[in-house]
Structures are given as C-alpha cells and as structure tokens.
Design an enzyme around this catalytic site. Structure first.
Site, PDB file in Angstrom:
ATOM      1  N   SER A 166       0.823  -1.207   0.000  1.00 34.55           N
ATOM      2  CA  SER A 166       0.000   0.000   0.000  1.00 34.55           C
ATOM      3  C   SER A 166       0.856   1.255   0.000  1.00 34.55           C
ATOM      4  CB  SER A 166      -0.915   0.021   1.235  1.00 34.55           C
ATOM      5  OG  SER A 166      -0.137   0.030   2.426  1.00 34.55           O
ATOM      6  N   HIS A 187      -3.428  -3.953  -5.148  1.00 34.50           N
ATOM      7  CA  HIS A 187      -3.681  -3.424  -3.814  1.00 34.50           C
ATOM      8  C   HIS A 187      -5.138  -3.606  -3.422  1.00 34.50           C
ATOM      9  CE1 HIS A 187      -4.025   0.249  -0.966  1.00 34.50           C
ATOM     10  NE2 HIS A 187      -3.720  -0.842  -0.291  1.00 34.50           N
ATOM     11  N   GLU A 199      -6.821  -1.893  -6.601  1.00 32.07           N
ATOM     12  CA  GLU A 199      -6.022  -1.036  -7.469  1.00 32.07           C
ATOM     13  C   GLU A 199      -4.975  -1.896  -8.178  1.00 32.07           C
ATOM     14  OE1 GLU A 199      -5.821   3.259  -5.206  1.00 32.07           O
ATOM     15  OE2 GLU A 199      -4.590   1.646  -4.398  1.00 32.07           O
ATOM     16  N   ASN A 237      -4.666   5.856  -1.270  1.00 25.71           N
ATOM     17  CA  ASN A 237      -3.819   6.326  -0.171  1.00 25.71           C
ATOM     18  C   ASN A 237      -3.144   7.656  -0.478  1.00 25.71           C
ATOM     19  OD1 ASN A 237      -4.467   4.284   1.548  1.00 25.71           O
ATOM     20  ND2 ASN A 237      -2.682   3.029   1.103  1.00 25.71           N
TER      21      ASN A 237
END
Length: 339
Positions: A166, A187, A199, A237
C-alpha cells in the site's frame, strides 16, 4: 441466366459466411488477447498467497470463494493456524447469509470453499504450481526482495507476480527481479471479503500482458478494478493519507477540536467516519510508517511530512484501535492530547 443468378447468390452467401466466420475469429482473438495470462481456468485456477495476516487470509478467502485453488503460505506456522480459523469463521458467516434458510446448503458450500485452501510454511513448495503469486507480507523492501527472489526460482516461468503493498513503489520492489515485467501491484483493501475495490498498479517495467492478467484476475475475484501508475499511495492512499495528516495538523494547531474535526467530515462530507477516527482504525503506527517513508523519499513535499502529534502518540504506544488507544480512548479524546 437463372443458373448465373443462382451462382452469384451462392457466392454471396459463401462470402457472407466467410465474413461472419472472420468476425467470430477476430472476436475470439481479441478475447484471448484480453485474457492472456488467465491460465487459471485451464490449469486448475491456482493462486498462491504469501502472508497469512489479515490481508493475506482475506485474499485467500475471496479467491477460494470464487473457485480458485489457493495455497496460503507463511513461514510462521502459528500464523497459518490463526488464518485458517479466521477464514473458516468468515466463510461460515458468508454461508449463513448466502443460504439463509438452508443449513445443509450453507454447510456444504462452506466445506467446498474451505477445501480449496491449503497451507504451507514452505515458500518454494507453495508456489511451484501457481499461476499467480500474490505477496501480502510486511512492508519492508528488503524482505520483499528476498521473497520475490525465492518465488522467481520456484514458481513456473510464466507465473504472474503481484504485491499487495500500500506504500512501497512497485518499481522498487521489482528492482531486484530477474524479470520485472512479470511483477505488478494488486492493492486490496481491508477487510478484503467486504471491500469491493482493487487497485492494479503498473510499474515502469510491468508488461502490458501482466497488467491485463492482473486486471482480469481482479474481476474474477469479484472486485471493481481501477488502474494506477506507480506513484506514492497510488490513488486511494495518495488522497487518504494527506487527508488524515492535514486533520492531525488542524488538531495540532488548535484550529478545531478532535471531535469537531471528525463530526464536520461525517456530517459535512457524508464520510462514514472522521479522519482521526479513520487514522485510529488504520493504525497510527501504519500511518506513521507510510508518512515517514514518503517524507524521506520526497522531502520537499509538505503534504507528506509526518505531524508531530502522530509521532508523540506512536512513541507513547498509542497505536489506535489495535492497542485500545489512539486519538480516542473508548470513544473519548485521549487525555495525552491535553498535555
């Protein structure tokens, strides 16, 4: 004359048939192109997941529910035992919802799903027949290098590798690989059986074939797939971590209270939880790890700077929900914030 007309009609029909067949072949070729790398259906649909923590066990569960044969790998035997129990309990809950009025059906389905998951503490043994290997281990670059080096030697030469990282760059993870074209990012989000997004991250050397294969795999796992470049934090993120950090800086400066910051974002932006509640949920040590890594790599990016208040809490052992105290303690502001 009639014979000539019939001959022309027959020729036109044959031409139309050839055109139809050509279209079918073209469609098939395109389908195969899109699905290249999706050898799972032809060879037992095998996925190896390395790392039996919350993320790894969640990925293994979802894959098994979708019909894949899964090998869950962890060098720690006790972690494998915990993961098996966690997965069994979770699948049991899914089965009860799926077969609300059919206890026999629920039990049978659960047994079938669980039977698709095997475990081992031997990485080489666990990946030797894998079509896909998904890494979900500790966020430490050296440890990931060592793992992928071992996996590359033991896995089939056409296996596709993915990291569930991540915070680390895919290019950095793949930098020690003999064939970085086979490595991409995949991800998932916690809890994996519940969160619908994955992702797919393409590094500089990730091949188009690998990206297609991982994207197709994500869809097979029942996830909604988004594509991201290999930038810090990818999409989610990259937006979420600076958002939490800015909330911490608001609190640090005394611009607003802890409860008002969270309440404002819940009522004003319809977020299910506020940014500081979210930080406690994610884990303050995890937030600090990500921010420290980003600020070290990008020292001129002020958005990535680790807030002092986060350093204070983590250094005092307040790690969020996992430790029982973070910005909040039992739903109330942590007294350490008043010191």
């Amino acid at each position: 004359m009639a014979s000539g007309i019939k001959d022309r009609e027959r020729a036109l029909e044959e031409a139309a048939a050839r055109k139809h067949d050509a279209k079918l072949l073209a469609d098939l070729a395109e389908k195969l192109k899109i699905q290249k790398g999706e050898k799972a259906q032809d060879s037992g649909k095998s996925i190896s997941v390395v790392g039996a923590g919350l993320m790894g066990s969640g990925i293994a569960q979802v894959a098994a529910q979708q019909g894949f044969n899964v090998t869950l790998i962890d060098v720690n035997a006790s972690s494998l035992g915990d993961a098996k129990k966690r997965i069994g309990d979770s699948i049991g809950r899914v089965a009860k919802k799926k077969f609300a009025n059919d206890n026999n059906g629920a039990s049978k389905w659960k047994d079938e799903v669980v039977s698709r998951i095997s475990t081992t503490d031997d990485v080489s043994e666990g990946v030797k027949n894998a079509n896909f290997v998904i890494e979900a281990i500790v966020e430490n670059l050296k440890t990931k290098w060592e793992l992928f080096s071992q996996v590359e030697k033991a896995a089939p030469s056409d296996a596709i590798f993915a990291s569930n990282t991540s915070s680390l760059k895919i290019d950095d993870i793949a930098s020690s690989s003999g064939d970085p074209s086979r490595i991409g990012g995949m991800h998932f989000f916690n809890p994996v059986p519940v969160m619908k997004l994955v992702e797919i991250v393409s590094g500089q050397h990730t091949s188009a074939e690998t990206t297609r294969a991982l994207s197709n795999l994500g869809e097979q796992l029942g996830k909604t797939v988004v594509q991201a470049k290999d930038t810090p934090g990818f999409i989610v993120n990259r937006l979420l971590v600076p958002y939490m950090a800015e909330a911490m800086r608001l609190l640090e400066r005394g611009d607003a209270s802890l409860s008002d910051i969270d309440l404002a974002m819940k009522l004003g932006a319809s977020h299910p939880m506020g940014p500081l509640e979210l930080a406690d949920y994610v884990g303050l040590d995890t937030c600090k790890f990500i921010m420290d890594g980003w600020s070290e790599a990008y020292p001129n990016e002020l958005l990535f700077k680790t807030p002092d208040i986060l350093n204070t809490l983590v250094n005092a052992g307040h790690l969020g929900n996992k430790s029982g105290s973070g910005f909040y303690v039992k739903g109330k502001p942590n007294p350490i914030l008043n010191k």
